[in-house]
Design a protein around this motif. Sequence first.
Motif, PDB file in Angstrom:
ATOM      1  N   LEU A  66       0.870  -1.170   0.000  1.00 54.98           N
ATOM      2  CA  LEU A  66       0.000   0.000   0.000  1.00 54.98           C
ATOM      3  C   LEU A  66       0.907   1.221   0.000  1.00 54.98           C
ATOM      4  N   ALA A  67       1.156   1.778  -1.176  1.00 55.06           N
ATOM      5  CA  ALA A  67       2.123   2.863  -1.276  1.00 55.06           C
ATOM      6  C   ALA A  67       1.470   4.216  -1.482  1.00 55.06           C
ATOM      7  N   TYR A  68       0.513   4.296  -2.373  1.00 58.32           N
ATOM      8  CA  TYR A  68      -0.043   5.589  -2.746  1.00 58.32           C
ATOM      9  C   TYR A  68      -1.436   5.719  -2.141  1.00 58.32           C
ATOM     10  N   VAL A  69      -1.549   6.540  -1.117  1.00 61.47           N
ATOM     11  CA  VAL A  69      -2.793   6.627  -0.348  1.00 61.47           C
ATOM     12  C   VAL A  69      -3.983   7.096  -1.185  1.00 61.47           C
ATOM     13  N   PRO A  70      -3.860   8.097  -2.056  1.00 65.38           N
ATOM     14  CA  PRO A  70      -5.026   8.454  -2.873  1.00 65.38           C
ATOM     15  C   PRO A  70      -5.553   7.274  -3.699  1.00 65.38           C
ATOM     16  N   LYS A  71      -4.665   6.428  -4.191  1.00 68.30           N
ATOM     17  CA  LYS A  71      -5.092   5.235  -4.931  1.00 68.30           C
ATOM     18  C   LYS A  71      -5.790   4.251  -3.990  1.00 68.30           C
TER      19      LYS A  71
ATOM     20  N   CYS B 288     -15.853  -0.013   0.941  1.00 67.76           N
ATOM     21  CA  CYS B 288     -15.249  -0.329   2.236  1.00 67.76           C
ATOM     22  C   CYS B 288     -15.109   0.892   3.136  1.00 67.76           C
ATOM     23  N   LEU B 289     -15.690   2.016   2.766  1.00 69.50           N
ATOM     24  CA  LEU B 289     -15.566   3.222   3.582  1.00 69.50           C
ATOM     25  C   LEU B 289     -16.647   3.215   4.661  1.00 69.50           C
ATOM     26  N   THR B 290     -16.288   3.730   5.850  1.00 73.89           N
ATOM     27  CA  THR B 290     -17.234   3.778   6.959  1.00 73.89           C
ATOM     28  C   THR B 290     -16.980   5.016   7.804  1.00 73.89           C
ATOM     29  N   ASP B 291     -18.005   5.464   8.483  1.00 75.90           N
ATOM     30  CA  ASP B 291     -17.866   6.542   9.462  1.00 75.90           C
ATOM     31  C   ASP B 291     -17.771   5.980  10.874  1.00 75.90           C
ATOM     32  N   ASP B 292     -17.764   4.665  10.989  1.00 73.23           N
ATOM     33  CA  ASP B 292     -17.729   4.009  12.285  1.00 73.23           C
ATOM     34  C   ASP B 292     -16.637   2.935  12.300  1.00 73.23           C
ATOM     35  N   PRO B 293     -15.358   3.352  12.250  1.00 75.34           N
ATOM     36  CA  PRO B 293     -14.274   2.368  12.190  1.00 75.34           C
ATOM     37  C   PRO B 293     -14.160   1.544  13.469  1.00 75.34           C
ATOM     38  N   LYS B 294     -13.590   0.357  13.307  1.00 77.33           N
ATOM     39  CA  LYS B 294     -13.330  -0.557  14.413  1.00 77.33           C
ATOM     40  C   LYS B 294     -11.822  -0.711  14.580  1.00 77.33           C
ATOM     41  N   GLU B 295     -11.428  -1.226  15.715  1.00 78.66           N
ATOM     42  CA  GLU B 295     -10.012  -1.456  15.998  1.00 78.66           C
ATOM     43  C   GLU B 295      -9.345  -2.195  14.840  1.00 78.66           C
ATOM     44  N   GLY B 296      -8.230  -1.636  14.362  1.00 81.53           N
ATOM     45  CA  GLY B 296      -7.478  -2.246  13.276  1.00 81.53           C
ATOM     46  C   GLY B 296      -7.873  -1.800  11.885  1.00 81.53           C
ATOM     47  N   ASP B 297      -8.987  -1.066  11.758  1.00 84.56           N
ATOM     48  CA  ASP B 297      -9.369  -0.547  10.443  1.00 84.56           C
ATOM     49  C   ASP B 297      -8.372   0.509   9.977  1.00 84.56           C
ATOM     50  N   LEU B 298      -8.245   0.650   8.682  1.00 84.07           N
ATOM     51  CA  LEU B 298      -7.440   1.733   8.127  1.00 84.07           C
ATOM     52  C   LEU B 298      -8.256   3.018   8.146  1.00 84.07           C
ATOM     53  N   VAL B 299      -7.589   4.114   8.453  1.00 82.62           N
ATOM     54  CA  VAL B 299      -8.230   5.429   8.476  1.00 82.62           C
ATOM     55  C   VAL B 299      -7.493   6.315   7.476  1.00 82.62           C
ATOM     56  N   VAL B 300      -8.217   6.828   6.500  1.00 82.24           N
ATOM     57  CA  VAL B 300      -7.627   7.714   5.497  1.00 82.24           C
ATOM     58  C   VAL B 300      -7.921   9.151   5.915  1.00 82.24           C
TER      59      VAL B 300
ATOM     60  N   LYS C 253      -4.764  21.436   2.325  1.00 79.46           N
ATOM     61  CA  LYS C 253      -3.710  21.718   1.343  1.00 79.46           C
ATOM     62  C   LYS C 253      -3.052  20.454   0.794  1.00 79.46           C
ATOM     63  N   GLY C 254      -3.673  19.303   0.999  1.00 77.88           N
ATOM     64  CA  GLY C 254      -3.144  18.068   0.442  1.00 77.88           C
ATOM     65  C   GLY C 254      -4.089  17.510  -0.594  1.00 77.88           C
ATOM     66  N   VAL C 255      -3.719  16.379  -1.163  1.00 75.84           N
ATOM     67  CA  VAL C 255      -4.604  15.709  -2.117  1.00 75.84           C
ATOM     68  C   VAL C 255      -5.641  14.906  -1.333  1.00 75.84           C
ATOM     69  N   LYS C 256      -6.714  14.498  -1.985  1.00 78.04           N
ATOM     70  CA  LYS C 256      -7.756  13.709  -1.331  1.00 78.04           C
ATOM     71  C   LYS C 256      -7.154  12.392  -0.855  1.00 78.04           C
ATOM     72  N   GLY C 257      -7.185  12.197   0.441  1.00 80.54           N
ATOM     73  CA  GLY C 257      -6.602  10.988   1.002  1.00 80.54           C
ATOM     74  C   GLY C 257      -5.089  11.042   1.002  1.00 80.54           C
ATOM     75  N   ASP C 258      -4.517  12.038   1.678  1.00 74.58           N
ATOM     76  CA  ASP C 258      -3.063  12.209   1.633  1.00 74.58           C
ATOM     77  C   ASP C 258      -2.308  11.512   2.763  1.00 74.58           C
ATOM     78  N   HIS C 259      -3.012  10.815   3.658  1.00 80.30           N
ATOM     79  CA  HIS C 259      -2.345  10.125   4.768  1.00 80.30           C
ATOM     80  C   HIS C 259      -3.229   8.986   5.229  1.00 80.30           C
ATOM     81  N   ILE C 260      -2.596   7.955   5.803  1.00 84.87           N
ATOM     82  CA  ILE C 260      -3.348   6.788   6.274  1.00 84.87           C
ATOM     83  C   ILE C 260      -2.748   6.288   7.583  1.00 84.87           C
ATOM     84  N   GLY C 261      -3.594   5.764   8.436  1.00 82.12           N
ATOM     85  CA  GLY C 261      -3.154   5.205   9.705  1.00 82.12           C
ATOM     86  C   GLY C 261      -4.054   4.045  10.100  1.00 82.12           C
TER      87      GLY C 261
END
Length: 160
Positions: free
Chosen positions: A84-89, A99-111, A116-124
């Motif tokens: 998983l290299a390019y977060v916007p992709k 797979c998008l949700t407003d109610d994440p659970k433990e271990g889910d990815l959060v974009v 001032k960044g591109v849509k989805g510029d970081h993930i955790g």
Amino acid sequence: MDLRDLAKQEFKRLDSKTELTDREKVCREALSHVGYTEQENNDNMFGHYFNFNNVAWCGFFCNYCYVVGSAIFLPDTNKGRQGLAYVPKAYQIFKELNCLTDDPKEGDLVVFDFPKGVKGDHIGIFYEWAEGNYFYAIEGNTSLKGHQSNGGAVEFQTRS
């Protein structure tokens, strides 16, 4: 208690359990790296693991935690290389897979979509809900006080 101390406490709690879910394994692996910092020019262990180093590495951090923590492989967003290299992709793929949700659970990815960044510029990695509309996330290539999407460290963050 500061965030790094809280991360250590949570790692110890997970590490003491005899059986962990895959979600807990991912979080335990991520928490074990809190405080790690990159070397010069984005040189980091997560990029080395996927043979694609010296680039922004928040996605590689997440992928590493999934692969090493629980043997789960994330979608390839890296032109044929594993990882998983390019977060916007990744955001686009997750959206297409519904797979998008407003109610994440433990271990889910959060974009994240920072100003001032591109849509989805970081993930955790989502850890748990905190008070109010806040939550804890474990993130690579971030900073507690500096640049949020290219900060050079693994941190346990409070986000909204």
